[in-house]
Design a protein around this motif. Sequence first.
Motif, PDB file in Angstrom:
ATOM      1  N   LEU A 559       0.816  -1.213   0.000  1.00  0.00           N
ATOM      2  CA  LEU A 559       0.000   0.000   0.000  1.00  0.00           C
ATOM      3  C   LEU A 559       0.853   1.269   0.000  1.00  0.00           C
ATOM      4  N   GLU A 560       1.914   1.271   0.802  1.00  0.00           N
ATOM      5  CA  GLU A 560       2.650   2.525   0.999  1.00  0.00           C
ATOM      6  C   GLU A 560       4.037   2.549   0.369  1.00  0.00           C
ATOM      7  N   GLY A 561       4.487   1.401  -0.116  1.00  0.00           N
ATOM      8  CA  GLY A 561       5.855   1.309  -0.627  1.00  0.00           C
ATOM      9  C   GLY A 561       6.774   0.878   0.487  1.00  0.00           C
ATOM     10  N   SER A 562       7.779   0.080   0.142  1.00  0.00           N
ATOM     11  CA  SER A 562       8.687  -0.415   1.187  1.00  0.00           C
ATOM     12  C   SER A 562       9.803   0.600   1.419  1.00  0.00           C
ATOM     13  N   LYS A 563      10.564   0.375   2.475  1.00  0.00           N
ATOM     14  CA  LYS A 563      11.676   1.299   2.767  1.00  0.00           C
ATOM     15  C   LYS A 563      12.674   1.282   1.623  1.00  0.00           C
ATOM     16  N   SER A 564      12.916   0.075   1.079  1.00  0.00           N
ATOM     17  CA  SER A 564      13.916  -0.035   0.018  1.00  0.00           C
ATOM     18  C   SER A 564      13.400   0.549  -1.299  1.00  0.00           C
ATOM     19  N   ASN A 565      12.085   0.489  -1.489  1.00  0.00           N
ATOM     20  CA  ASN A 565      11.529   1.004  -2.739  1.00  0.00           C
ATOM     21  C   ASN A 565      10.248   1.804  -2.457  1.00  0.00           C
ATOM     22  N   PRO A 566      10.418   3.019  -1.937  1.00  0.00           N
ATOM     23  CA  PRO A 566       9.242   3.764  -1.459  1.00  0.00           C
ATOM     24  C   PRO A 566       8.245   4.153  -2.549  1.00  0.00           C
ATOM     25  N   ARG A 567       8.672   4.120  -3.813  1.00  0.00           N
ATOM     26  CA  ARG A 567       7.744   4.553  -4.869  1.00  0.00           C
ATOM     27  C   ARG A 567       6.915   3.400  -5.394  1.00  0.00           C
ATOM     28  N   GLN A 568       7.266   2.172  -4.968  1.00  0.00           N
ATOM     29  CA  GLN A 568       6.537   1.020  -5.492  1.00  0.00           C
ATOM     30  C   GLN A 568       5.434   0.603  -4.501  1.00  0.00           C
ATOM     31  N   LYS A 670       2.432  19.165  16.298  1.00  0.00           N
ATOM     32  CA  LYS A 670       3.858  19.400  16.496  1.00  0.00           C
ATOM     33  C   LYS A 670       4.665  18.390  15.680  1.00  0.00           C
ATOM     34  N   ARG A 671       4.219  17.147  15.759  1.00  0.00           N
ATOM     35  CA  ARG A 671       4.891  16.100  14.990  1.00  0.00           C
ATOM     36  C   ARG A 671       4.880  16.426  13.508  1.00  0.00           C
ATOM     37  N   ARG A 697       0.283  10.626   6.452  1.00  0.00           N
ATOM     38  CA  ARG A 697       1.045  11.419   7.410  1.00  0.00           C
ATOM     39  C   ARG A 697       0.329  11.439   8.761  1.00  0.00           C
ATOM     40  N   GLN A 698      -0.978  11.639   8.700  1.00  0.00           N
ATOM     41  CA  GLN A 698      -1.773  11.627   9.949  1.00  0.00           C
ATOM     42  C   GLN A 698      -1.636  10.280  10.647  1.00  0.00           C
ATOM     43  N   LEU A 699      -1.714   9.214   9.853  1.00  0.00           N
ATOM     44  CA  LEU A 699      -1.618   7.870  10.432  1.00  0.00           C
ATOM     45  C   LEU A 699      -0.259   7.654  11.081  1.00  0.00           C
ATOM     46  N   GLN A 700       0.782   8.148  10.429  1.00  0.00           N
ATOM     47  CA  GLN A 700       2.130   7.995  10.975  1.00  0.00           C
ATOM     48  C   GLN A 700       2.227   8.728  12.309  1.00  0.00           C
ATOM     49  N   ASP A 701       1.676   9.940  12.347  1.00  0.00           N
ATOM     50  CA  ASP A 701       1.702  10.711  13.593  1.00  0.00           C
ATOM     51  C   ASP A 701       0.938   9.980  14.681  1.00  0.00           C
ATOM     52  N   LEU A 702      -0.198   9.431  14.275  1.00  0.00           N
ATOM     53  CA  LEU A 702      -1.009   8.689  15.241  1.00  0.00           C
ATOM     54  C   LEU A 702      -0.230   7.470  15.738  1.00  0.00           C
ATOM     55  N   SER A 703       0.389   6.744  14.820  1.00  0.00           N
ATOM     56  CA  SER A 703       1.163   5.553  15.201  1.00  0.00           C
ATOM     57  C   SER A 703       2.271   5.946  16.162  1.00  0.00           C
ATOM     58  N   ASP A 704       2.944   7.068  15.871  1.00  0.00           N
ATOM     59  CA  ASP A 704       4.026   7.506  16.751  1.00  0.00           C
ATOM     60  C   ASP A 704       3.489   7.815  18.149  1.00  0.00           C
ATOM     61  N   THR A 705       2.332   8.500  18.158  1.00  0.00           N
ATOM     62  CA  THR A 705       1.729   8.822  19.466  1.00  0.00           C
ATOM     63  C   THR A 705       1.366   7.529  20.195  1.00  0.00           C
TER      64      THR A 705
END
Length: 933
Positions: A559-568, A670-671, A697-705
Amino acid sequence: MQQQQQQQEQQQIFGRQTADVFHVGAKIWVPRRSVRRQSSRSDGVLAAASNAIFRNTALRDWVAGVVKRVDVGEVEGVILTVEIAESKQLVRIDTEGCYLQNEEDVADLVDSDFLHEPGVLSTLKVRYQKAEIYTFSGTILIAVNPHKPCPHLYTQQQMNLYHSKTLGEQPPHVYAIAEHAFQSMLIENQRQAILISGESGAGKTESAKMVMQYLAHRAKQDNGFIKNGECGRMHNNGSFQGARPIEEQVLESNPLLEAFGNAKTMRNNNSSRFGKFVEMSFGDYGFVRGASIAVFLLERSRVVSINPPERSYHIFYQLTKGATQHQQQKYRLKPPEQFRYLAQSNSFSLGDRDDVEEFRKTMEAMRIVGLTELEQDSVLRIVAAILHLGDVTFSAEDQDSQTHLANEQAEQAARNCADLLEVDVELLKKGLLSRSIDTPHGRIHKPLNKFGAEESRDAFSKTLYSQLFEWLVGAINRKIQMLGSGERRPHTIGILDIYGFESFESNSFEQLCINLANERLQQQFNHHVLQGEQQQYINEGIKWSYVEFIDNQDCLDLLEGSKSNPRQGIFPLIDEACRLPNVTNSDLAISMRTQLKNMTRFESPKRDQSAFTIDHYAGQVHYTTDQLIEKNRDYIVEEHKSIITSSANELIRKLGFQQIGGNQNAELNKRALQRSNSSRSAQSAFKLTSVGYRFRRQLQDLSDTLSECQPLYIRCIKPNPQSQPGEFVFPFVLGQLHALGVLVAVRIACAGFPTRKTYSTFVKRYYMLARQQTKLKNINQNDFNECKTCTVKILQHMEIEGFQMGKTKLFLRAGQLAILEAARGRLLNISATRIQACCKRHQAVKRYQLVKHYIVVIQCCYRGFKGRQLAQQIRKERAALTIQSCYKGYVARQKYRRIISAVRIQRAFRRYQTNFCLAIISGQQTCDFFFQL
Ligand SMILES: Nc1ncnc2c1ncn2[C@@H]1O[C@H](COP(=O)(O)OP(=O)(O)OP(=O)(O)O)[C@@H](O)[C@H]1O
């Protein structure tokens, strides 16, 4: 060896409790795969079930001995009814659940004898039929929607029952989870998060409300500040700010958010069309300092397009039905069926809820969250303007000719809309009918065709509505924001109520986002409950058989792309397609097919070029690429922005400048800021405005929280697709239990060591349970070995077995903590009673001595008083004697005098007699005598 193998086989079939199957009334689990291999015809199923049973010789003997008859019944699919000879009990094999077992009712699945799908299903059903809708699975709460009001479960008395109780001490309830979070927050000084998940209509929002209600009640009780019948906000310095307390304001904001963010859907009459994370912040003593609300991904398309029997957002119906005569005229309202946006569906009512009454509540909520009269008016203006905007229709001779408003009704609708938005009607029309394009030669205005104008109108409506929604959330946040928000805040409880996994016949961009959110949360759940758990065993050197579970990282990579290939990945590809000019949805579909074809979770059917399938953790979902690009584009077009910012109304003007998606709470904001600062150069201007990017981005912030919080889970279950009370459909529930990861968690929790504590924490809490309490109390908490030795002493003294000592922590089996807690509770009770007794004795002795002293004083006083009385008496008596003696003297004297005079008379008489005699004797003398007389 053979015996071991047989035992393993048995364990595979029967789970943990193999011994139980040998007596009547025991339970048998027929593995699902053995049934699946057979045809769905009942005799095929019977054969499959029998095969499963008879594979094991010991079982075969048991079945031969006790089972009298096996029937095939037709209840909820194919059911095998097995009659057991001795007990005459009927036990069943359900082809969906594939089980044969008796009915069992345990409040915590961890305590269940039979740990597998059918067992869990059966327990939930038995409890559900007894109206016990909550069940624990370790620290996870399973809530089965009753689909009927259960007021007895949510009374003040119920809340009081859970006050200061540990998890498991009272029957399962959302209050137990809320109390656990509250206590952990205060005792362990750690942020808490209660994650509520489940599919649409499963009861997430209701559970979230109950958690908030409990926390509000708990905070109020701890704080105990109710001033002159009105509550207020307690400041850090203890001062009191009038008006309603924050916890109430958070609760009161619910009707407002529901009016603007909830709608009637196929699955739920009051479905939240946005995700919500409410974070309540508490002071050191448990009072509420503030709160913040973050919302995610409001379903914007519902404003302009609905299918029967669904409805648009509640507020549209509430306003059109509930407005006063004056408001009707002011906002130029008509009945809902006469507005084009609302008339797309023939559903205008909301079951047992009354829109007029709901409108009153919404207005009340607006007042409570502090919207001024002017702001309330502006909000209603925008809602009405959107309805009128929907009635602006267009016509054109052909595809390429000039587009204009369709008729006089459309003109009137445009005028109404412009008046309500307080903008120039010509500017509005121009904004809807043309689009400006920047060229090397300057900006040019390109007229739109009919389709383009309709799209522009709908986009404007969606923009207005979503901006209004975000403004409302911002207004609520300003009202309830945390005090001292810059400080470190370990005392917070977050409540996440987010849409459940969705899979319809046709799924689009919204489902992609929703399912991405669920994949992420599931991963967090996996990591927390499963992976974290098992990793700990490995790290700590605990002997434990590893339970396999499916990791969904590959799905997230897809869904989001892997770390090694973020565009895929699907989202990066959609973003890419939006960024490039003239890319269509078909191009996007082709690009997906070529770039993602090797990914395991991705499938693209040959017959339908625009379709693709993702194998999510909860099952396969078929998506269409239609409209993906359009739905991902989310910027306010220049024309719409200039219409909004030209408004004479301040609030409407503000919406034009409001940052899209800028309503997050302080921390998430803030994040987001940190992230965008650090990577601004790397981001394209487009990315920052695409819905997909913003959502991720919102989801990432939520996950971090969430990763900074100690999570607690409430898994909501919908018992049947029709939302009928009392009906429990096994296959339907089973799918949800799988999707929510409950079944794996149950197995792990039961088979593993659900409780773990560092040795020092353990000794600190339970030292009093050992024989030499005072010695243990004073041990050096920093001395690891000493703590470990003491831990063993405590456990030995408590006769607890089966625990394991890890490298840094103690691991206890399910239920052992409860034993320790109960013993600790008892001991503390006894100690408390002793302390009370000593205090009372001391007080009693003091009181006795005081009383004794006072008694002596009273006695003295009394005696003095009596003495004085006596003396007085005596004195009185003496006086009487004197009087008596005087009187007697007087009487005696009188008597004496009388006697004396009588004597004198007698003497005189005697003298006379004598003289008389003498006179007789001498006559002379007689005459003299008479003369003398
Ligand atoms: N504990 C409960 N007691 C009584 N009724 C309940 C309870 N929980 C849910 N319900 C009923 O189920 C309906 C759906 O619940 P709710 O709106 O909380 O679902 P949801 O999971 O939030 O759905 P969505 O994801 O669509 O918003 C409620 O309107 C209510 O009628």
